[in-house]
Design an enzyme around this catalytic site. Structure first.
Site, short mmCIF file in Angstrom:
data_model
loop_
_atom_site.label_atom_id
_atom_site.label_comp_id
_atom_site.label_asym_id
_atom_site.label_seq_id
_atom_site.Cartn_x
_atom_site.Cartn_y
_atom_site.Cartn_z
N ASP A 8 -2.45 -10.49 0.42
CA ASP A 8 -2.26 -9.25 1.14
C ASP A 8 -2.17 -8.16 0.07
OD1 ASP A 8 -1.42 -7.44 3.18
OD2 ASP A 8 0.63 -7.71 2.51
N LEU A 9 -2.38 -6.91 0.43
CA LEU A 9 -2.31 -5.86 -0.60
C LEU A 9 -1.01 -5.05 -0.50
CD1 LEU A 9 -5.21 -3.59 -1.71
CD2 LEU A 9 -2.90 -2.78 -1.62
N ASP A 10 -0.89 -4.32 0.63
CA ASP A 10 0.26 -3.41 0.77
C ASP A 10 1.56 -4.20 0.83
OD1 ASP A 10 -1.37 -1.03 1.04
OD2 ASP A 10 -2.00 -1.86 2.96
N THR A 16 2.33 0.31 -1.83
CA THR A 16 1.69 1.23 -0.88
C THR A 16 2.30 1.13 0.51
OG1 THR A 16 0.03 -0.48 -0.82
CG2 THR A 16 -0.58 1.55 -1.93
N LYS A 44 4.28 -3.17 9.57
CA LYS A 44 3.72 -3.75 8.33
C LYS A 44 2.61 -4.74 8.65
CE LYS A 44 7.98 -3.73 5.70
NZ LYS A 44 8.97 -4.72 5.24
N GLY A 45 1.46 -4.55 8.03
CA GLY A 45 0.34 -5.47 8.18
C GLY A 45 -0.52 -5.21 9.40
N ILE A 46 -0.07 -4.31 10.26
CA ILE A 46 -0.76 -4.02 11.52
C ILE A 46 -1.84 -2.95 11.29
CG2 ILE A 46 -0.37 -3.21 13.91
CD1 ILE A 46 1.01 -5.90 13.27
N ARG A 48 -4.57 0.20 11.66
CA ARG A 48 -4.25 1.61 11.89
C ARG A 48 -4.10 1.93 13.39
NH1 ARG A 48 -8.35 5.41 8.91
NH2 ARG A 48 -8.01 3.81 7.35
N SER A 115 -6.48 -7.88 3.25
CA SER A 115 -5.66 -6.74 3.66
C SER A 115 -6.24 -6.13 4.93
CB SER A 115 -5.66 -5.68 2.55
OG SER A 115 -5.11 -4.47 3.03
N ALA A 116 -5.33 -5.68 5.80
CA ALA A 116 -5.77 -5.00 7.02
C ALA A 116 -6.26 -3.58 6.71
CB ALA A 116 -4.60 -4.92 8.00
N SER A 117 -6.04 -3.15 5.47
CA SER A 117 -6.30 -1.75 5.14
C SER A 117 -7.74 -1.45 4.79
CB SER A 117 -5.41 -1.31 3.98
OG SER A 117 -5.75 0.01 3.61
N ASN A 119 -8.47 1.13 3.28
CA ASN A 119 -8.37 1.83 2.01
C ASN A 119 -8.27 0.88 0.81
OD1 ASN A 119 -8.22 4.67 2.91
ND2 ASN A 119 -6.38 3.97 3.96
N LYS A 146 -4.02 -8.81 12.08
CA LYS A 146 -2.78 -9.59 11.97
C LYS A 146 -1.90 -9.20 13.15
CE LYS A 146 -3.16 -9.16 6.96
NZ LYS A 146 -2.63 -8.58 5.71
N GLU A 170 2.16 -12.80 1.50
CA GLU A 170 2.41 -11.70 2.44
C GLU A 170 3.82 -11.13 2.34
OE1 GLU A 170 1.34 -9.86 4.91
OE2 GLU A 170 -0.72 -10.56 5.14
N ASP A 171 3.96 -9.84 2.69
CA ASP A 171 5.29 -9.22 2.77
C ASP A 171 5.71 -8.95 4.22
OD1 ASP A 171 3.31 -7.21 3.14
OD2 ASP A 171 4.88 -5.71 2.90
P1 B16 Z 1 -5.35 1.51 6.74
P2 B16 Z 1 -1.88 -5.05 4.38
C1 B16 Z 1 -1.90 -2.99 6.08
O1 B16 Z 1 -2.22 -3.53 4.86
C2 B16 Z 1 -0.60 -2.21 6.00
O2 B16 Z 1 0.49 -3.09 5.80
C3 B16 Z 1 -0.39 -1.47 7.30
O3 B16 Z 1 0.80 -0.71 7.21
C4 B16 Z 1 -1.59 -0.55 7.56
O4 B16 Z 1 -1.45 0.11 8.81
C5 B16 Z 1 -2.86 -1.40 7.59
O5 B16 Z 1 -2.98 -2.07 6.36
C6 B16 Z 1 -4.11 -0.56 7.83
O6 B16 Z 1 -4.31 0.29 6.75
O7 B16 Z 1 -4.84 2.54 7.68
O8 B16 Z 1 -5.33 1.92 5.29
O9 B16 Z 1 -6.69 0.95 7.16
O10 B16 Z 1 -0.39 -5.15 4.35
O11 B16 Z 1 -2.59 -5.94 5.37
O12 B16 Z 1 -2.51 -5.06 3.00
MG MG Z 2 1.43 -6.16 3.56
#
Ligand code: B16
Ligand code: MG
Length: 219
Positions: A8-10, A16, A44-46, A48, A115-117, A119, A146, A170-171
């Site tokens: 996982d990243l964030d 972040t 967290k992990g959810i 956007r 990562s769900a992100s 970014n 997730k 994961e966190d």
């Molecule tokens: P973005 P992870 C998740 O990353 C974050 O924990 C979560 O807070 C965020 O809403 C999600 O990425 C989407 O991110 O808006 O940048 O696409 O913990 O899965 O690395």
């Molecule tokens: Mg995370």
């Protein structure tokens, strides 16, 4: 035998997660939704859009906005977030992570990012970590985010490994649920109560070493 690690990243690689929270907190304030610790943890992990739905639901406002307005709110959150990570650099890496990644490479473990992100490619670049992650799951191609197992199943597929050959790190509770559902070994970083479903728990990234993981897996 374990052959791959899916990160996982964030909240695992960098802090972040703190900036995601701050960016959503601003949106919740604008919407008049009370910001609580349980709302913060639940996000967290959810993804956007799922995060926005969760915030609206917490304020009983899920029917108050059109799809178009929701897309604008999510875009505003992302602008807030990008402003907050603007000055991020390698000092924002969580302790022990660069050493752990080096050690995994030295021992020929396969590595990928789940990562769900959307970014995460920018962040990997800012943190100088892109070379460790030739494989990154594209969250925009997933049917479900997730806690669904899809993202961690996709990670194992990218590495050409069976789920039982992979460890996920994961966190977030949603992330641990995703790893467990995929049939992989889960490592949680953080709080015992929040991450009680994790197979192995470390309180800090400082403790993630191959020796500590091997010791925990023998128990
Ligand atoms: P973005 P992870 C998740 O990353 C974050 O924990 C979560 O807070 C965020 O809403 C999600 O990425 C989407 O991110 O808006 O940048 O696409 O913990 O899965 O690395
Ligand atoms: Mg995370």
């Amino acid at each position: 035998d374990i052959k791959g690690f899916i990160f996982d990243l964030d909240g695992v690689i960098a802090l972040t997660s703190k900036y995601h929270s701050q960016a959503w907190h601003q949106i919740a304030d604008d919407l008049g939704v009370t910001w609580t610790k349980s709302l913060e943890d639940g996000l967290k992990g959810i993804s956007r859009m799922d995060s926005l739905e969760m915030i609206l639901k917490a304020g009983n406002k899920e029917n108050d906005y059109t799809e178009e307005e929701k897309i604008k709110l999510a875009a505003k959150k992302n602008d807030n977030y990008l402003a907050l990570i603007g000055n991020m650099n390698i000092d924002d890496l969580l302790p022990g992570i660069p050493e752990f990644l080096e050690d995994l490479m030295a021992h020929n473990y396969k590595i990928c990012l789940a990562s769900a992100s959307k970014n995460s490619p920018i962040i990997l670049k800012k943190l100088n970590l892109a070379r460790y992650f030739p494989d990154v799951v594209d969250p925009s191609k997933l049917k479900k985010g997730k806690p669904d197992p899809e993202i961690y199943i996709r990670g194992a597929e990218l590495l050409n490994l069976k789920p039982e050959e992979c460890i996920g790190i994961e966190d977030a509770a949603a992330g641990i649920q995703s790893i467990n559902g995929a049939g992989e070994t889960s490592i949680g970083i953080g709080d015992t109560q929040e991450l009680s479903a994790a197979d192995i728990l470390f309180s800090s990234t400082k403790d993630i070493t191959l020796a500590n993981i091997e010791a925990a897996m023998k128990v």
